[in-house]
Design a protein around this motif. Structure first.
Motif, PDB file in Angstrom:
ATOM      1  N   CYS A 109      11.583   3.300  -3.370  1.00  0.00           N
ATOM      2  CA  CYS A 109      11.614   3.691  -1.960  1.00  0.00           C
ATOM      3  C   CYS A 109      11.660   2.473  -1.043  1.00  0.00           C
ATOM      4  O   CYS A 109      12.232   2.548   0.051  1.00  0.00           O
ATOM      5  CB  CYS A 109      10.397   4.554  -1.627  1.00  0.00           C
ATOM      6  N   MET A 110      11.077   1.358  -1.470  1.00  0.00           N
ATOM      7  CA  MET A 110      11.156   0.149  -0.642  1.00  0.00           C
ATOM      8  C   MET A 110      12.596  -0.349  -0.571  1.00  0.00           C
ATOM      9  O   MET A 110      13.074  -0.717   0.519  1.00  0.00           O
ATOM     10  CB  MET A 110      10.250  -0.948  -1.200  1.00  0.00           C
TER      11      MET A 110
ATOM     12  N   PHE B  94       1.966   6.039  -1.949  1.00  0.00           N
ATOM     13  CA  PHE B  94       2.532   4.707  -2.156  1.00  0.00           C
ATOM     14  C   PHE B  94       4.043   4.656  -1.937  1.00  0.00           C
ATOM     15  O   PHE B  94       4.526   3.745  -1.261  1.00  0.00           O
ATOM     16  CB  PHE B  94       2.136   4.200  -3.541  1.00  0.00           C
ATOM     17  N   PRO B  95       4.847   5.591  -2.470  1.00  0.00           N
ATOM     18  CA  PRO B  95       6.281   5.542  -2.124  1.00  0.00           C
ATOM     19  C   PRO B  95       6.544   5.789  -0.649  1.00  0.00           C
ATOM     20  O   PRO B  95       7.486   5.224  -0.081  1.00  0.00           O
ATOM     21  CB  PRO B  95       6.903   6.639  -3.003  1.00  0.00           C
ATOM     22  N   ILE B  96       5.720   6.621   0.004  1.00  0.00           N
ATOM     23  CA  ILE B  96       5.901   6.850   1.440  1.00  0.00           C
ATOM     24  C   ILE B  96       5.623   5.570   2.218  1.00  0.00           C
ATOM     25  O   ILE B  96       6.371   5.190   3.125  1.00  0.00           O
ATOM     26  CB  ILE B  96       4.988   7.992   1.921  1.00  0.00           C
ATOM     27  N   MET B  97       4.548   4.867   1.856  1.00  0.00           N
ATOM     28  CA  MET B  97       4.237   3.597   2.508  1.00  0.00           C
ATOM     29  C   MET B  97       5.342   2.576   2.265  1.00  0.00           C
ATOM     30  O   MET B  97       5.720   1.829   3.176  1.00  0.00           O
ATOM     31  CB  MET B  97       2.901   3.044   1.991  1.00  0.00           C
ATOM     32  N   ALA B  98       5.855   2.546   1.034  1.00  0.00           N
ATOM     33  CA  ALA B  98       6.911   1.587   0.710  1.00  0.00           C
ATOM     34  C   ALA B  98       8.187   1.879   1.482  1.00  0.00           C
ATOM     35  O   ALA B  98       8.875   0.959   1.933  1.00  0.00           O
ATOM     36  CB  ALA B  98       7.187   1.611  -0.797  1.00  0.00           C
TER      37      ALA B  98
ATOM     38  N   ILE C  62      12.855  -8.913   8.307  1.00  0.00           N
ATOM     39  CA  ILE C  62      11.863  -9.686   7.568  1.00  0.00           C
ATOM     40  C   ILE C  62      11.585  -8.982   6.252  1.00  0.00           C
ATOM     41  O   ILE C  62      12.011  -7.849   6.020  1.00  0.00           O
ATOM     42  CB  ILE C  62      10.559  -9.851   8.367  1.00  0.00           C
ATOM     43  N   GLY C  63      10.831  -9.645   5.376  1.00  0.00           N
ATOM     44  CA  GLY C  63      10.517  -9.059   4.086  1.00  0.00           C
ATOM     45  C   GLY C  63       9.526  -7.913   4.203  1.00  0.00           C
ATOM     46  O   GLY C  63       8.759  -7.816   5.155  1.00  0.00           O
ATOM     47  N   GLY C  64       9.546  -7.014   3.221  1.00  0.00           N
ATOM     48  CA  GLY C  64       8.649  -5.871   3.257  1.00  0.00           C
ATOM     49  C   GLY C  64       7.215  -6.208   2.898  1.00  0.00           C
ATOM     50  O   GLY C  64       6.314  -5.417   3.154  1.00  0.00           O
ATOM     51  N   GLY C  65       6.977  -7.383   2.285  1.00  0.00           N
ATOM     52  CA  GLY C  65       5.629  -7.739   1.867  1.00  0.00           C
ATOM     53  C   GLY C  65       4.661  -7.833   3.027  1.00  0.00           C
ATOM     54  O   GLY C  65       3.506  -7.421   2.925  1.00  0.00           O
ATOM     55  N   MET C  66       5.110  -8.374   4.149  1.00  0.00           N
ATOM     56  CA  MET C  66       4.246  -8.524   5.315  1.00  0.00           C
ATOM     57  C   MET C  66       3.914  -7.186   5.937  1.00  0.00           C
ATOM     58  O   MET C  66       2.955  -7.061   6.695  1.00  0.00           O
ATOM     59  CB  MET C  66       4.918  -9.431   6.354  1.00  0.00           C
ATOM     60  N   LEU C  67       4.689  -6.155   5.615  1.00  0.00           N
ATOM     61  CA  LEU C  67       4.460  -4.838   6.187  1.00  0.00           C
ATOM     62  C   LEU C  67       3.694  -3.921   5.242  1.00  0.00           C
ATOM     63  O   LEU C  67       2.886  -3.109   5.689  1.00  0.00           O
ATOM     64  CB  LEU C  67       5.806  -4.202   6.554  1.00  0.00           C
ATOM     65  N   ILE C  68       3.940  -4.031   3.936  1.00  0.00           N
ATOM     66  CA  ILE C  68       3.240  -3.149   3.002  1.00  0.00           C
ATOM     67  C   ILE C  68       1.839  -3.655   2.695  1.00  0.00           C
ATOM     68  O   ILE C  68       0.946  -2.874   2.350  1.00  0.00           O
ATOM     69  CB  ILE C  68       4.041  -2.967   1.699  1.00  0.00           C
ATOM     70  N   SER C  69       1.602  -4.956   2.847  1.00  0.00           N
ATOM     71  CA  SER C  69       0.270  -5.493   2.590  1.00  0.00           C
ATOM     72  C   SER C  69      -0.793  -4.871   3.498  1.00  0.00           C
ATOM     73  O   SER C  69      -1.851  -4.446   3.007  1.00  0.00           O
ATOM     74  CB  SER C  69       0.287  -7.022   2.744  1.00  0.00           C
TER      75      SER C  69
ATOM     76  N   PHE D 110      -0.703  -1.953   4.838  1.00  0.00           N
ATOM     77  CA  PHE D 110      -0.831  -0.567   4.413  1.00  0.00           C
ATOM     78  C   PHE D 110      -1.789  -0.454   3.223  1.00  0.00           C
ATOM     79  O   PHE D 110      -2.681   0.395   3.207  1.00  0.00           O
ATOM     80  CB  PHE D 110       0.539  -0.008   4.013  1.00  0.00           C
ATOM     81  N   LEU D 111      -1.592  -1.309   2.219  1.00  0.00           N
ATOM     82  CA  LEU D 111      -2.442  -1.250   1.031  1.00  0.00           C
ATOM     83  C   LEU D 111      -3.885  -1.595   1.363  1.00  0.00           C
ATOM     84  O   LEU D 111      -4.821  -0.977   0.838  1.00  0.00           O
ATOM     85  CB  LEU D 111      -1.900  -2.202  -0.044  1.00  0.00           C
TER      86      LEU D 111
END
Length: 422
Positions: free
Chosen positions: A114-115, A286-290, A302-309, A311-312
């Motif tokens: 999903c990401m 988790f797939p919804i957040m991704a 930008i990368g998704g890491g800065m956005l999903i972190s 959330f987690l």
């Protein structure tokens, strides 16, 4: 298949001719940009995020690169940093989690399809949305995420201090901070237990590679015409990513459910399997957040890491697990971006590789320093603060660039409405 072979042949020819071109001049501005990128990578690696929100402004301001070149460099630099994090996290075993590894491969499995879908949709939205709307969305979302992350970091720091005073550093308990409340991790987060395996989960990594290759094949087949999203074939192949993500996510959920049933039938296997035991509604978070993180990452560039972190962290995943898992996921998404830039005719690949090596070394150093500090002082909140710091700096830098672009368009009388994707 013809598009695939054609794109691959074009890339090979381009790479052979590119090596004969002069690279960017390595003067004082480039050296200074490299030093600041080294610092940015070391800070970003602690939180398991890529750092693209810092790399792009640094390269544009100091090195004088245009946005397209800076973005392509950033993809390589994030790949270098995430590779270092992935290698280190493979060997890190935490006594806090019973000697297990920090990477939660189940979260990565559920999130990655999903990401990748969200990133592709976000890139299209980036083409359509006006600059002022992207800037406003970026400022609002990251400002809120930065506030929540720093708030949780402060609460986490206070609780760690209480634990150190009460029990000593060696007896700091396993806990999380979620929505301002402190809770023990012995109660599974969202019904999810931590991984049980002490070895390397080859099957899960192979599935992740399969997902990566499937999306990468679609990217190659659809191609692009002069970098524009036009043509019926392009949109048909792009839309195939939706059922692809759904099928992979459903398949992964089915595998986890089946393995979980087998575990209940044979309890002795629980020490050898690495599977989540949460109910399907919890897994779907988790797939919804991704998907949201990938979509916003594609829109903002930008990368998704800065956005999903964030959330987690918000749902209560421990900071150490969040950082390691995010860096693992960023490794797949950043390599995808790097290969796309190569196939699209990226220039100055030699210089980009040098910056990638710089970020690789910086990430190793940053990760080792933070892990040492956590083990010595029992301060997992350092990870949360590093995430908050990178997000705050990225918000200031990128939103400032966006505001300047919007003002320039306004003064020049340029069109400021929604645009066509073609």
């Amino acid at each position: 298949m013809e598009d695939f072979s054609s794109n691959f042949f074009k890339w090979v020819v381009h790479y052979e001719t590119q090596t004969q071109k002069m690279t960017l001049k390595m003067g004082a501005p480039m050296v200074m940009a490299g030093i600041l990128c080294f610092i940015a990578a070391s800070i970003s690696s602690a939180g398991g995020i890529g750092g693209g929100g810092l790399f792009i402004p640094i390269l544009m301001i100091l090195a004088g690169l245009d946005l397209k070149t800076a973005s392509s460099f950033s993809a390589f630099m994030v790949t270098g940093g995430s590779t270092a994090n992935f290698i280190c996290n493979l060997f890190i075993r935490s006594a806090k989690f019973g000697g297990k590894g920090l990477i939660d491969y189940d979260i990565a499995l559920l999130s990655e399809p999903c990401m990748l879908l969200g990133v592709s949709a976000g890139v299209i939205c980036n083409r359509v949305f006006p600059e002022w709307l992207i800037t406003i969305l970026f400022v609002v979302f990251l400002a809120w995420s930065t506030f929540k992350t720093c708030r949780n970091g402060i609460l986490l720091w206070k609780f760690e201090s209480e634990q150190v005073i009460r029990n000593g550093i060696e007896e700091v308990e396993n806990y999380v901070v979620r929505d301002g409340d402190r809770s023990e991790v012995e109660v599974p987060l969202l019904g999810m237990k931590r991984s049980n395996t002490l070895g390397f989960p080859w099957m899960k990594v192979c599935i992740l590679v399969m997902v990566w290759l499937a999306f990468f094949a679609l990217y190659l087949l659809r191609g692009s015409r002069n970098g524009q999203a036009c043509g019926g074939e392009y949109w048909i192949l792009s839309s195939l990513q939706i059922p692809l993500a759904i099928v992979f996510t459903a398949w992964i959920l089915w595998i986890m459910r089946r393995k979980e049933s087998n575990q209940h039938q044979t309890p002795k296997q629980q020490d050898t399997e690495d599977l989540t035991s949460c109910e399907p509604p919890s897994r779907l978070i988790f797939p919804i957040m991704a998907l949201m993180a990938g979509l916003l990452g594609g829109v903002f560039g930008i990368g998704g890491g800065m956005l999903i972190s964030p959330f987690l962290l918000q749902v209560g995943i421990p900071p150490e697990v969040t950082a390691a898992t995010c860096s693992f996921m960023v490794f797949f998404s950043s390599t995808m971006s790097a290969f796309q830039y190569l196939f699209l005719g990226m220039e100055h690949t030699d210089t980009a590789l040098i910056f990638s090596v710089i970020c690789f070394v910086a990430s190793l150093i940053g990760l080792m320093v933070v892990q040492g500090a956590i083990q010595t002082y029992g301060r997992a909140s350092l990870i949360v603060f590093s995430v908050g710091l990178v997000m705050a700096l990225s918000t200031i830098l990128i939103s400032s660039f966006g505001a300047l672009d919007v003002w320039h368009d306004y003064e020049s009388g340029n069109y400021m409405g929604f645009k066509s994707a073609c």
